[in-house]
Design a protein around this motif. Structure first.
Motif, PDB file in Angstrom:
ATOM      1  N   GLY A  34       0.788  -1.226   0.000  1.00  0.00           N
ATOM      2  CA  GLY A  34       0.000   0.000   0.000  1.00  0.00           C
ATOM      3  C   GLY A  34       0.822   1.278   0.000  1.00  0.00           C
ATOM      4  N   GLU A  35       0.304   2.262  -0.684  1.00  0.00           N
ATOM      5  CA  GLU A  35       0.950   3.567  -0.828  1.00  0.00           C
ATOM      6  C   GLU A  35       1.225   4.248   0.512  1.00  0.00           C
ATOM      7  N   TYR A  36       0.384   4.028   1.508  1.00  0.00           N
ATOM      8  CA  TYR A  36       0.512   4.753   2.774  1.00  0.00           C
ATOM      9  C   TYR A  36       1.118   3.931   3.907  1.00  0.00           C
ATOM     10  N   ASN A  37       1.572   2.713   3.621  1.00  0.00           N
ATOM     11  CA  ASN A  37       2.136   1.865   4.669  1.00  0.00           C
ATOM     12  C   ASN A  37       3.275   2.566   5.409  1.00  0.00           C
ATOM     13  N   LYS A  38       4.225   3.142   4.677  1.00  0.00           N
ATOM     14  CA  LYS A  38       5.379   3.805   5.304  1.00  0.00           C
ATOM     15  C   LYS A  38       5.330   5.323   5.115  1.00  0.00           C
ATOM     16  N   HIS A  39       4.174   5.834   4.798  1.00  0.00           N
ATOM     17  CA  HIS A  39       3.951   7.263   4.569  1.00  0.00           C
ATOM     18  C   HIS A  39       4.065   8.020   5.885  1.00  0.00           C
ATOM     19  N   SER A  40       4.754   9.172   5.886  1.00  0.00           N
ATOM     20  CA  SER A  40       4.947   9.881   7.153  1.00  0.00           C
ATOM     21  C   SER A  40       4.693  11.388   7.087  1.00  0.00           C
ATOM     22  N   ALA A  41       4.107  11.881   6.003  1.00  0.00           N
ATOM     23  CA  ALA A  41       3.826  13.319   5.897  1.00  0.00           C
ATOM     24  C   ALA A  41       2.721  13.731   6.874  1.00  0.00           C
ATOM     25  N   GLN A  42       2.681  15.019   7.190  1.00  0.00           N
ATOM     26  CA  GLN A  42       1.662  15.553   8.100  1.00  0.00           C
ATOM     27  C   GLN A  42       0.421  15.959   7.303  1.00  0.00           C
ATOM     28  N   GLY A  43      -0.750  15.553   7.794  1.00  0.00           N
ATOM     29  CA  GLY A  43      -1.990  15.885   7.121  1.00  0.00           C
ATOM     30  C   GLY A  43      -3.133  15.018   7.590  1.00  0.00           C
TER      31      GLY A  43
END
Length: 132
Positions: A34-43
């Protein structure tokens, strides 16, 4: 009860085949893909089906499970249901607004989070919006 009511044909017209399989047919994306598994941006993470805000990035944590993990949802955004598929009882989580399948929530796993919960969410069920 969900406030966004569409027929399967209407959902198919607005969702990708993979989004439809997961959000409307309670599917699961493969672990670690998945695209957001290691995603860490704020939002904020919103429902890919209806756009309602579901999770803040401040509640996301690295659980190592292969899917995005959150320790809490935006109040009222996620509804829990008992899921007795796969020969076990789990707690399914869905978007309160449209009923789209998000994943499952697990309790008592010992993660150092304020709720001791892990909302294990399919990336395909989410859309991310940067903090402005």
């Amino acid at each position: 009860m969900s406030s966004v009511n569409k027929s399967d044909a209407e959902w198919r017209a607005t969702l990708s085949p993979e989004q439809f399989r997961i959000l409307r047919e309670k599917g699961t994306e493969a672990s670690g893909t998945g695209e957001y598994n290691k995603h860490s941006a704020q939002g904020v993470y919103t429902c890919a089906g209806c756009g309602v805000p579901l999770y803040k990035s401040t509640t996301k944590f690295n659980s190592g499970c292969g899917w995005p993990a959150f320790f809490d949802a935006i109040p009222g955004a996620v509804t829990r249901h008992e899921d007795k598929s796969l020969f076990t009882t789990r707690t399914e989580i869905v978007c309160t607004a449209c009923g789209g399948h998000l994943g499952h929530v697990f309790k008592g796993e010992g993660f150092p989070t304020p709720t001791d919960e892990r909302h294990c969410v399919n990336s395909v069920s989410l859309t991310f919006h940067d903090e402005k």
